[in-house]
Write an enzyme that holds these catalytic residues in place. Structure first.
Site, PDB file in Angstrom:
ATOM      1  N   THR A 209     -20.355 -28.541  37.400  1.00 38.51           N
ATOM      2  CA  THR A 209     -19.413 -27.467  37.095  1.00 38.51           C
ATOM      3  C   THR A 209     -19.892 -26.706  35.869  1.00 38.51           C
ATOM      4  O   THR A 209     -21.054 -26.846  35.472  1.00 38.51           O
ATOM      5  CB  THR A 209     -17.979 -28.033  36.924  1.00 38.51           C
ATOM      6  OG1 THR A 209     -17.050 -26.952  36.795  1.00 38.51           O
ATOM      7  CG2 THR A 209     -17.840 -28.929  35.714  1.00 38.51           C
ATOM      8  N   ASN A 210     -19.050 -25.881  35.282  1.00 38.84           N
ATOM      9  CA  ASN A 210     -19.441 -25.118  34.093  1.00 38.84           C
ATOM     10  C   ASN A 210     -18.273 -25.106  33.110  1.00 38.84           C
ATOM     11  O   ASN A 210     -17.235 -25.689  33.374  1.00 38.84           O
ATOM     12  CB  ASN A 210     -19.856 -23.699  34.508  1.00 38.84           C
ATOM     13  CG  ASN A 210     -18.751 -23.022  35.273  1.00 38.84           C
ATOM     14  OD1 ASN A 210     -17.701 -22.703  34.734  1.00 38.84           O
ATOM     15  ND2 ASN A 210     -18.963 -22.822  36.572  1.00 38.84           N
ATOM     16  N   ARG A 211     -18.460 -24.429  31.991  1.00 38.24           N
ATOM     17  CA  ARG A 211     -17.461 -24.517  30.916  1.00 38.24           C
ATOM     18  C   ARG A 211     -16.338 -23.493  31.015  1.00 38.24           C
ATOM     19  O   ARG A 211     -15.576 -23.314  30.068  1.00 38.24           O
ATOM     20  CB  ARG A 211     -18.150 -24.342  29.561  1.00 38.24           C
ATOM     21  CG  ARG A 211     -19.156 -25.404  29.236  1.00 38.24           C
ATOM     22  CD  ARG A 211     -19.662 -25.196  27.814  1.00 38.24           C
ATOM     23  NE  ARG A 211     -20.994 -25.733  27.620  1.00 38.24           N
ATOM     24  CZ  ARG A 211     -21.236 -27.007  27.352  1.00 38.24           C
ATOM     25  NH1 ARG A 211     -20.244 -27.849  27.252  1.00 38.24           N
ATOM     26  NH2 ARG A 211     -22.474 -27.422  27.186  1.00 38.24           N
ATOM     27  N   SER A 212     -16.218 -22.795  32.130  1.00 33.45           N
ATOM     28  CA  SER A 212     -15.171 -21.771  32.246  1.00 33.45           C
ATOM     29  C   SER A 212     -13.776 -22.386  32.069  1.00 33.45           C
ATOM     30  O   SER A 212     -13.467 -23.426  32.647  1.00 33.45           O
ATOM     31  CB  SER A 212     -15.253 -21.114  33.625  1.00 33.45           C
ATOM     32  OG  SER A 212     -14.106 -20.344  33.842  1.00 33.45           O
ATOM     33  N   ALA A 276     -16.086 -18.328  37.424  1.00 32.17           N
ATOM     34  CA  ALA A 276     -17.488 -18.700  37.209  1.00 32.17           C
ATOM     35  C   ALA A 276     -17.860 -19.579  38.403  1.00 32.17           C
ATOM     36  O   ALA A 276     -17.534 -20.771  38.438  1.00 32.17           O
ATOM     37  CB  ALA A 276     -17.634 -19.461  35.906  1.00 32.17           C
TER      38      ALA A 276
END
Ligand code: CTP
Length: 398
Positions: A209-212, A276
């Site tokens: 995943t990402n930091r959004s 994101a």
């Protein structure tokens, strides 16, 4: 929030949740609203008018024939001054009176006499709430265009668990903003917004995943709602609470977001992709947890996810985001043209106070004619409104 200089009549009735109305009064006052509190006699047994007077800085109406308040002389003056009336908490008794048009106290009079929208936040014992009489009364109010928020599920004053708690103050504030925005510049428009960072499973417990945080997308959804739009928010996992008055579609992966967006954009006027989206996902997700003992070196094979903005079909305005760490304007312009967007919002994720996870954002908005507008560092909600200003302009041109 568009509450500045709005007159909110806050009706408080006799429920144990009456103390929570103090928090609501405070939130509305801080947001710039003129809050006129009307309490029933029973409410004044749970919380004193002095509390509300100190929070709002205005006198509190408790009885119809008292002389202390400027409004008590003319029993419909409050009804006329109101931009919105909100009753929180609303007891079963008050709901029954509203449904029957009974005006034997100041609050009943005000609701019967007002042309402003009315928001009702019920709070009561679960059996009282589920009683068909109360349900009929609520149905009657809904049919008369009252906006009902809650109640929530949880522990009630009786100690039982059930439906009947006053819903979150955030949700009540959201409902107030929504009804106030009904005639805004996006009234009658359907806007689909995406938010959050997608999660691509590696195994049942791990994901890519990402930091959004979802903050930009949620701010856009709320801002569009407050301007009168019918909003669908397709959200990847986010810690933020669901905005009131917005249709939520929760998704996990990029593929799920793609399918949900394709469905939601039918009859939409605009799609705003603030999510994101993971560009890659594991080719195979393991069905069981990958064990440390069994795998000494783990190599994940990744494949591309669908490009949602680039592939979704339909005739609607397309707004994309370009999160960049270098060559912001050039990269954003390239995305605008490659994905055939109407607008692209570029943000430099390396700038201080800007981008992922922050409450503020510094962006450039670029249109199809390559016109670049640079905005200063602003709260995400303000950035959202500036983006929507452009959306409104383009929708008018269509
Ligand atoms: N986007 C999308 N589907 C994807 C990836 C991105 O719809 N699979 C959307 C994003 O929501 C955003 C825009 O496309 O509105 C640009 O996203 P970004 O990740 O910056 O662009 P990419 O095309 O993935 O390019 P790159 O990652 O190489 O910068």
């Amino acid at each position: 929030m568009k509450l500045t200089n709005k007159t909110v009549v806050l009706g408080v009735t006799g429920s144990i949740a009456a103390y929570k109305a103090a928090d609501l009064a405070s939130r509305l006052t801080q947001a710039g609203a003129r809050v006129e509190v009307v309490m029933t006699e029973a409410a004044a047994r749970f919380i004193t008018p002095i509390t509300f007077r100190n929070i709002t800085g205005r006198s509190v109406v408790t009885e119809m024939f008292e002389l202390a308040s400027e409004f008590s002389v003319e029993h419909v003056a409050l009804a006329e001054a109101a931009d919105v009336v909100v009753i929180a908490p609303a007891t079963a008794n008050m709901i029954a009176k509203l449904a029957a048009g009974i005006a034997d106290d100041m609050l009943g009079c005000t609701v019967l006499a007002t042309k402003a929208p009315v928001v009702v936040a019920p709070a009561m014992n679960v059996n009282m709430y589920e009683n068909p009489i109360t349900q009929d009364n609520l149905a009657k109010l809904r049919a008369r265009d009252f906006s009902i928020v809650g109640p929530a599920y949880g522990r009630l004053a009786s100690g039982e668990m059930g439906l009947g708690r006053l819903t979150d103050i955030d949700e009540i504030v959201g409902a107030i903003c929504q009804v106030l925005g009904r005639s805004g510049d996006l009234a009658g428009k359907r806007i689909v917004v995406t938010a959050g960072g997608t999660q691509e499973p590696v195994d049942p417990v791990r994901c890519l995943t990402n930091r959004s945080s979802g903050k930009m997308g949620y701010a856009l959804a709320e801002a569009a709602r407050d301007r009168g739009a019918q909003v669908v928010l397709v959200s990847a996992p986010s810690a933020l609470s669901n905005p009131a008055g917005v249709e939520m579609v929760d998704v996990g992966t990029a593929q799920q977001m793609y399918e949900a967006v394709q469905k939601a954009v039918a009859k939409a006027d605009a799609l705003i992709m603030a999510a994101a989206v993971a560009d890659y996902r594991p080719v195979r997700a393991s069905e069981s947890k990958i064990k440390r003992q069994q795998v000494s070196e783990l190599i994940l094979e990744l494949e591309r996810t669908p490009d949602i903005l680039g592939q979704v079909k339909g005739d609607f305005l397309r707004v994309g985001f370009a999160a960049e760490s270098e060559n912001l304007v050039a990269n954003a312009k390239e995305k605008l043209h490659k994905k055939k967007l109407d607008l692209v919002v570029g943000n430099d994720i390396t700038a201080a106070g800007s981008g992922i996870g922050a409450d503020t954002n510094q962006v450039v908005i670029i249109n199809r004619e390559d016109k670049v507008e640079k905005l200063p560092l602003l709260p995400k909600r303000e950035v959202a409104d500036r983006i929507l200003d452009k959306v409104v302009e383009l929708l008018h041109r269509k």
